[in-house]
Scaffold this motif. Sequence first.
Motif, PDB file in Angstrom:
ATOM      1  N   THR A 125      -2.876  68.030  36.666  1.00  0.00           N
ATOM      2  CA  THR A 125      -2.037  66.977  36.070  1.00  0.00           C
ATOM      3  C   THR A 125      -0.585  67.075  36.517  1.00  0.00           C
ATOM      4  N   CYS A 163      -9.486  66.428  33.931  1.00  0.00           N
ATOM      5  CA  CYS A 163      -8.839  65.295  34.585  1.00  0.00           C
ATOM      6  C   CYS A 163      -7.740  64.748  33.682  1.00  0.00           C
ATOM      7  N   SER A 164      -6.904  63.907  34.256  1.00  0.00           N
ATOM      8  CA  SER A 164      -5.917  63.195  33.449  1.00  0.00           C
ATOM      9  C   SER A 164      -6.641  62.163  32.596  1.00  0.00           C
ATOM     10  N   THR A 183      -9.198  66.638  29.018  1.00  0.00           N
ATOM     11  CA  THR A 183      -7.897  66.145  29.472  1.00  0.00           C
ATOM     12  C   THR A 183      -6.733  66.981  28.955  1.00  0.00           C
ATOM     13  N   GLY A 185      -2.408  67.702  29.518  1.00  0.00           N
ATOM     14  CA  GLY A 185      -1.304  66.751  29.612  1.00  0.00           C
ATOM     15  C   GLY A 185      -1.237  65.837  28.407  1.00  0.00           C
ATOM     16  N   GLN A 196       4.307  68.281  33.238  1.00  0.00           N
ATOM     17  CA  GLN A 196       3.143  67.437  33.449  1.00  0.00           C
ATOM     18  C   GLN A 196       3.604  66.051  33.909  1.00  0.00           C
ATOM     19  N   ARG A 198       1.357  63.335  34.394  1.00  0.00           N
ATOM     20  CA  ARG A 198       0.530  62.235  33.888  1.00  0.00           C
ATOM     21  C   ARG A 198       0.100  62.587  32.461  1.00  0.00           C
TER      22      ARG A 198
END
Length: 238
Positions: A125, A163-164, A183, A185, A196, A198
């Motif tokens: 991220t 993942c973001s 996720t 971030g 971070q 995102r």
Amino acid sequence: MTHENRPVIALDFPEFADVKDFLEQFDPSEKLYIKLGMELFYTAGPQVVYYVKSLGHRVFLDLKLHDIPNTVESSMRVLARLGVDMVNVHAAGGVEMMIAARRGLEAGTPTGRRKPKLIAVTQLTSTSEEIMHNDQKIMTSLEESVINYAQKTAEAGLDGVVCSAHEVEKIKTATHEDFICLTPGIRPAGTASGDQKRVMTPAQAHQIGADYIVVGRPITQAQNPIEAYHNIKAEWNQ
């Protein structure tokens, strides 16, 4: 959709004593999901995992393995014995490496114990598209790179990806509905995003279909970590 109802708390502390101090603030009946990363594991080793598990908490051991398949397989065989609930690798290691990681986890998990979930990191991220183009020489869009890594992770038979939150919907479409999207971030509304690039709030991440959220500093560095945790948990479960 798995939607773990607890935010995963990232305990990015330098010392084992910090972990004890933090966890002792919580009522013993409150079972947490804890992320233990490289910094802690390199300083405290398996004992920190055993300690957190002894309190009845779940553990995501975030070591992001990335090496030749044989090394990753043998490492996972050892990590499987620790009793953790989730581990991860870098998807950039490739399908063969990810298959080897899964094989190691299956071989190392003691009889009668559930195999840890195995997920892969797509793009960190902290990685922007500019960084990806300049440093990695991956010339697609950031989103295309992430989705490709997610598809390769699914092809290898892993449980999901890190993942973001911004990529969750497209990853679910490109893989399958039960494919885990964890996720990081995540920041409550009105807090600093730190390093971070995102970020998203817990409520937004829930709406978009994330299965797990990881929250670190907004809880661990809060003036009242317990209150911060419960506020984020409430927002995540709204």
